[in-house]
Design a protein around this motif. Structure first.
Motif, PDB file in Angstrom:
ATOM      1  N   UNK A   1       0.828  -1.208   0.000  1.00 50.75           N
ATOM      2  CA  UNK A   1       0.000   0.000   0.000  1.00 50.75           C
ATOM      3  C   UNK A   1       0.863   1.259   0.000  1.00 50.75           C
ATOM      4  N   UNK A   2       1.960   1.219   0.765  1.00 53.57           N
ATOM      5  CA  UNK A   2       2.840   2.391   0.825  1.00 53.57           C
ATOM      6  C   UNK A   2       3.521   2.632  -0.518  1.00 53.57           C
ATOM      7  N   UNK A   3       3.934   1.558  -1.187  1.00 49.14           N
ATOM      8  CA  UNK A   3       4.544   1.695  -2.510  1.00 49.14           C
ATOM      9  C   UNK A   3       3.536   2.268  -3.499  1.00 49.14           C
ATOM     10  N   UNK A   4       2.318   1.754  -3.477  1.00 48.13           N
ATOM     11  CA  UNK A   4       1.290   2.242  -4.398  1.00 48.13           C
ATOM     12  C   UNK A   4       1.028   3.724  -4.189  1.00 48.13           C
ATOM     13  N   UNK A   5       0.940   4.143  -2.922  1.00 43.76           N
ATOM     14  CA  UNK A   5       0.699   5.556  -2.634  1.00 43.76           C
ATOM     15  C   UNK A   5       1.845   6.438  -3.072  1.00 43.76           C
ATOM     16  N   UNK A   6       3.072   5.996  -2.804  1.00 41.36           N
ATOM     17  CA  UNK A   6       4.233   6.793  -3.197  1.00 41.36           C
ATOM     18  C   UNK A   6       4.396   6.834  -4.712  1.00 41.36           C
ATOM     19  N   UNK A   7       4.073   5.734  -5.378  1.00 39.99           N
ATOM     20  CA  UNK A   7       4.187   5.707  -6.837  1.00 39.99           C
ATOM     21  C   UNK A   7       3.183   6.656  -7.481  1.00 39.99           C
ATOM     22  N   UNK A   8       1.980   6.721  -6.923  1.00 39.39           N
ATOM     23  CA  UNK A   8       0.968   7.640  -7.460  1.00 39.39           C
ATOM     24  C   UNK A   8       1.417   9.088  -7.305  1.00 39.39           C
ATOM     25  N   UNK A   9       2.119   9.365  -6.208  1.00 42.60           N
ATOM     26  CA  UNK A   9       2.559  10.735  -5.947  1.00 42.60           C
ATOM     27  C   UNK A   9       3.855  11.098  -6.655  1.00 42.60           C
ATOM     28  N   UNK A  10       4.515  10.110  -7.266  1.00 40.62           N
ATOM     29  CA  UNK A  10       5.797  10.365  -7.930  1.00 40.62           C
ATOM     30  C   UNK A  10       5.609  11.266  -9.146  1.00 40.62           C
ATOM     31  N   UNK A  11       6.641  12.037  -9.443  1.00 42.46           N
ATOM     32  CA  UNK A  11       6.567  12.976 -10.560  1.00 42.46           C
ATOM     33  C   UNK A  11       6.880  12.320 -11.898  1.00 42.46           C
ATOM     34  N   UNK A  12       7.332  11.079 -11.876  1.00 45.42           N
ATOM     35  CA  UNK A  12       7.695  10.396 -13.114  1.00 45.42           C
ATOM     36  C   UNK A  12       7.388   8.916 -12.978  1.00 45.42           C
TER      37      UNK A  12
END
Length: 210
Positions: free
Chosen positions: A87-98
């Motif tokens: 879940x943390x990876x999914x959230x951080x990936x969505x917020x990533x700029x690239x």
């Protein structure tokens, strides 16, 4: 003739599932607490599963529904930690700029965010069960179990990164590096487990400063 009304089906109680889950959590916690007390009083090697079941008031069969052996009593459920990482990876990936792709920098930033979430969770657990941390430090078998858990975090992080679009080789490398930072922070924070998030963050800062 009036058609008979259909017999209504009984509606399941909406809270039935949550009640069962609460009972499972209560039982698991009772076993854990009894085991920690016994281990602290007599030492890990001197305590048997039978001792734990007697102290917690459950049957041996019940114990083995929750834990495969007595060592696992001292560790959190792997699936919960792996789900937390995913879940943390999914959230951080969505917020990533690239997109992640084969960008090691982008993948590492997402991995760092996920590992810091895990560190927060583990700090709470360590503060809740300080005796457990001491037992792990004093018992070679438990230290070995702890290392296996950390390898499991690496695999779970790797899979989550790939799921979010990271190239497999880059995901694997980033997962290993990120969990190495977690291990460095864990080692530093051993005597003060509440500082785990800060020590893990500092390990990443040293890495990103290169």
């Amino acid at each position: 003739m009036t058609a008979p009304h259909p017999t209504p089906h009984p509606t399941p109680h909406p809270a039935a599932g949550s009640v069962r889950e609460a009972k499972r959590t209560e039982t698991r916690e009772a076993i854990r607490q009894a085991a920690v007390v016994l281990f602290a009083e007599h030492g890990f090697d001197q305590v048997t599963v039978t001792d734990i079941t007697r102290a917690s008031g459950v049957a041996r069969s019940t114990f083995f529904r929750y834990f495969p052996d007595k060592a696992e009593v001292l560790f959190e459920d792997d699936s919960a930690s792996h789900l937390l990482l995913a879940k943390a990876v999914a959230g951080a990936a969505r917020a990533a700029e690239e997109p992640l792709g084969d960008s090691f920098g982008a993948v590492m930033r997402v991995a760092r965010a996920a590992i810091l979430v895990l560190a927060d969770s583990k700090a709470i657990q360590a503060v809740r069960y300080p005796v457990r941390e001491q037992l792990i430090a004093e018992t070679p078998q438990l230290q070995a179990c702890s290392l296996v858990k950390e390898r499991g975090y690496t695999d779970a992080l790797d899979a989550a990164l790939v799921e979010q679009g990271a190239a497999p080789l880059v995901a694997r490398q980033a997962a290993h590096v990120a969990t190495a930072c977690y291990d460095a922070g864990y080692t530093q924070a051993f005597s003060s487990p509440e500082t785990l998030p800060e020590t893990v963050a500092a390990a990443f800062e040293r890495l990103f400063a290169l």
